[in-house]
Motif scaffolding. Structure first.
Motif, PDB file in Angstrom:
ATOM      1  N   UNK A  46      65.762  66.926  35.793  1.00 22.81           N
ATOM      2  CA  UNK A  46      66.995  67.672  36.025  1.00 22.81           C
ATOM      3  C   UNK A  46      67.453  67.518  37.468  1.00 22.81           C
ATOM      4  N   UNK A  47      66.514  67.523  38.392  1.00 16.56           N
ATOM      5  CA  UNK A  47      66.840  67.362  39.802  1.00 16.56           C
ATOM      6  C   UNK A  47      67.439  65.980  40.064  1.00 16.56           C
ATOM      7  N   UNK A  48      66.843  64.945  39.462  1.00 16.42           N
ATOM      8  CA  UNK A  48      67.361  63.586  39.617  1.00 16.42           C
ATOM      9  C   UNK A  48      68.757  63.462  39.029  1.00 16.42           C
ATOM     10  N   UNK A  49      68.965  64.079  37.874  1.00 16.84           N
ATOM     11  CA  UNK A  49      70.278  64.031  37.238  1.00 16.84           C
ATOM     12  C   UNK A  49      71.338  64.690  38.112  1.00 16.84           C
ATOM     13  N   UNK A  50      71.005  65.846  38.694  1.00 15.87           N
ATOM     14  CA  UNK A  50      71.971  66.554  39.542  1.00 15.87           C
ATOM     15  C   UNK A  50      72.339  65.717  40.761  1.00 15.87           C
ATOM     16  N   UNK A  51      71.346  65.117  41.398  1.00 18.70           N
ATOM     17  CA  UNK A  51      71.615  64.286  42.577  1.00 18.70           C
ATOM     18  C   UNK A  51      72.482  63.089  42.194  1.00 18.70           C
ATOM     19  N   UNK A  52      72.149  62.455  41.075  1.00 21.51           N
ATOM     20  CA  UNK A  52      72.896  61.265  40.661  1.00 21.51           C
ATOM     21  C   UNK A  52      74.347  61.592  40.318  1.00 21.51           C
ATOM     22  N   UNK A  53      74.579  62.669  39.572  1.00 21.45           N
ATOM     23  CA  UNK A  53      75.937  62.999  39.170  1.00 21.45           C
ATOM     24  C   UNK A  53      76.809  63.352  40.370  1.00 21.45           C
ATOM     25  N   UNK A 114      69.443  69.121  47.365  1.00 20.40           N
ATOM     26  CA  UNK A 114      70.185  68.350  46.369  1.00 20.40           C
ATOM     27  C   UNK A 114      71.537  67.909  46.924  1.00 20.40           C
ATOM     28  N   UNK A 115      72.287  68.840  47.502  1.00 18.86           N
ATOM     29  CA  UNK A 115      73.621  68.528  48.014  1.00 18.86           C
ATOM     30  C   UNK A 115      73.559  67.591  49.217  1.00 18.86           C
ATOM     31  N   UNK A 116      72.543  67.768  50.064  1.00 18.32           N
ATOM     32  CA  UNK A 116      72.425  66.902  51.244  1.00 18.32           C
ATOM     33  C   UNK A 116      72.120  65.469  50.848  1.00 18.32           C
ATOM     34  N   UNK A 117      71.126  65.289  49.982  1.00 21.55           N
ATOM     35  CA  UNK A 117      70.764  63.940  49.551  1.00 21.55           C
ATOM     36  C   UNK A 117      71.917  63.283  48.802  1.00 21.55           C
ATOM     37  N   UNK A 118      72.551  64.025  47.901  1.00 25.10           N
ATOM     38  CA  UNK A 118      73.659  63.475  47.123  1.00 25.10           C
ATOM     39  C   UNK A 118      74.846  63.116  48.021  1.00 25.10           C
ATOM     40  N   UNK A 119      75.136  63.952  49.006  1.00 22.45           N
ATOM     41  CA  UNK A 119      76.261  63.678  49.900  1.00 22.45           C
ATOM     42  C   UNK A 119      76.020  62.424  50.736  1.00 22.45           C
ATOM     43  N   UNK A 120      74.801  62.267  51.208  1.00 17.98           N
ATOM     44  CA  UNK A 120      74.482  61.080  52.014  1.00 17.98           C
ATOM     45  C   UNK A 120      74.542  59.817  51.158  1.00 17.98           C
ATOM     46  N   UNK A 121      73.951  59.862  49.968  1.00 16.08           N
ATOM     47  CA  UNK A 121      74.015  58.698  49.087  1.00 16.08           C
ATOM     48  C   UNK A 121      75.457  58.402  48.661  1.00 16.08           C
TER      49      UNK A 121
END
Length: 259
Positions: A46-53, A114-121
């Motif tokens: 679930x964590x991976x899915x949230x980051x990816x989306x 989650x938001x930090x990693x996703x924003x950077x990617x």
């Protein structure tokens, strides 16, 4: 009646099973350990899915808006957006069966991480796509229609590679290896995307050599994204330890003054 969670062991009476919140289906207590481990694996998925989306939303939407403002043209067509969504659906569904790292400690949601990693990617993805757009317009003399096809193919390839990056807090090439279902879904959709771009289905065809260049470009960037991901997790871990240390010292100071 006073228990927070009632557990009925294997072979318990029907009354105990009906009253229990959790029923063990195998003898012994080892099944509880397996249940906890599986719950942690589900959480990691679930964590991976949230980051990816979140990453994909930032990557696609922000790039499209900025490209329309800066270059005054649509980087991908409406049909390409539909195809992009369809090709993303199959690999995303296989996340539920993907292999994942088992955290030895209790897990919980950390939306800041989650938001930090996703924003950077996502930000790296936007820069990556603009870089390809700049190279295509600088080094080639192809028309806007073929540029749109190149951008479409890049978004598909880079998006699925990002799925591998977002799926682990470790380097993406280390164990646990992605499940065969995830790899099969990624490879099959990549073949379809290459055929669509190379044969010109629903869009203007591009040379097969350009498809190879897009793949090489995305492979280079996946290592950049993975490096940024590892540095982000490392920074967040250090800041978290400092925050915990500060709260601990503050509590000790307050306790000593109250005494």
């Amino acid at each position: 009646k006073q228990a927070d969670v009632g557990i009925a062991v294997s072979g318990a009476a029907d009354a105990a099973r009906n009253a229990a919140d959790l029923v063990l289906t195998a003898p012994g207590l080892s099944v509880i350990v397996k249940a906890v481990e599986e719950a942690r694996r589900i959480f990691e998925r679930m964590n991976s899915y949230a980051i990816y989306r979140i990453t994909e939303t930032i990557r696609i939407m922000l790039f499209m808006v900025l490209a329309m403002i800066a270059f005054d043209f649509y980087p991908i067509t409406a049909v390409m957006i539909i195809l992009l969504a369809l090709l993303n659906d199959l690999p995303i569904m296989t996340i539920s069966k993907d292999n994942t790292w088992l955290d030895p400690k209790p897990v919980r949601w950390n939306m800041k991480r989650v938001l930090t990693v996703a924003s950077i990617l996502g930000g790296i993805g936007v820069a990556e796509t603009f870089g390809l757009l700049y190279l295509v317009e600088t080094l080639t003399d192809i028309g806007r229609a073929q540029i749109q096809t190149i951008i479409f193919l890049k978004l598909v390839v880079a998006g699925h590679m990002t799925l591998l990056v977002a799926g682990s807090q470790k380097p993406f090439f280390r164990k646990p290896d992605p499940s065969w279902m995830l790899i099969s879904a990624i490879l099959s959709t990549q073949v379809i995307a290459a055929l669509v771009a190379g044969l010109g289905w629903f869009m203007t065809a591009i040379p097969w050599s350009y498809i190879g260049y897009v793949w090489l470009y995305c492979i280079v960037w996946i290592f950049i994204e993975d490096w940024a991901k590892l540095k982000t997790y490392e920074t967040l871990s250090i800041s978290g330890k400092r925050h915990s240390w500060f709260l601990k010292r503050l509590g000790e100071s307050f306790h000593s003054h109250s005494r």
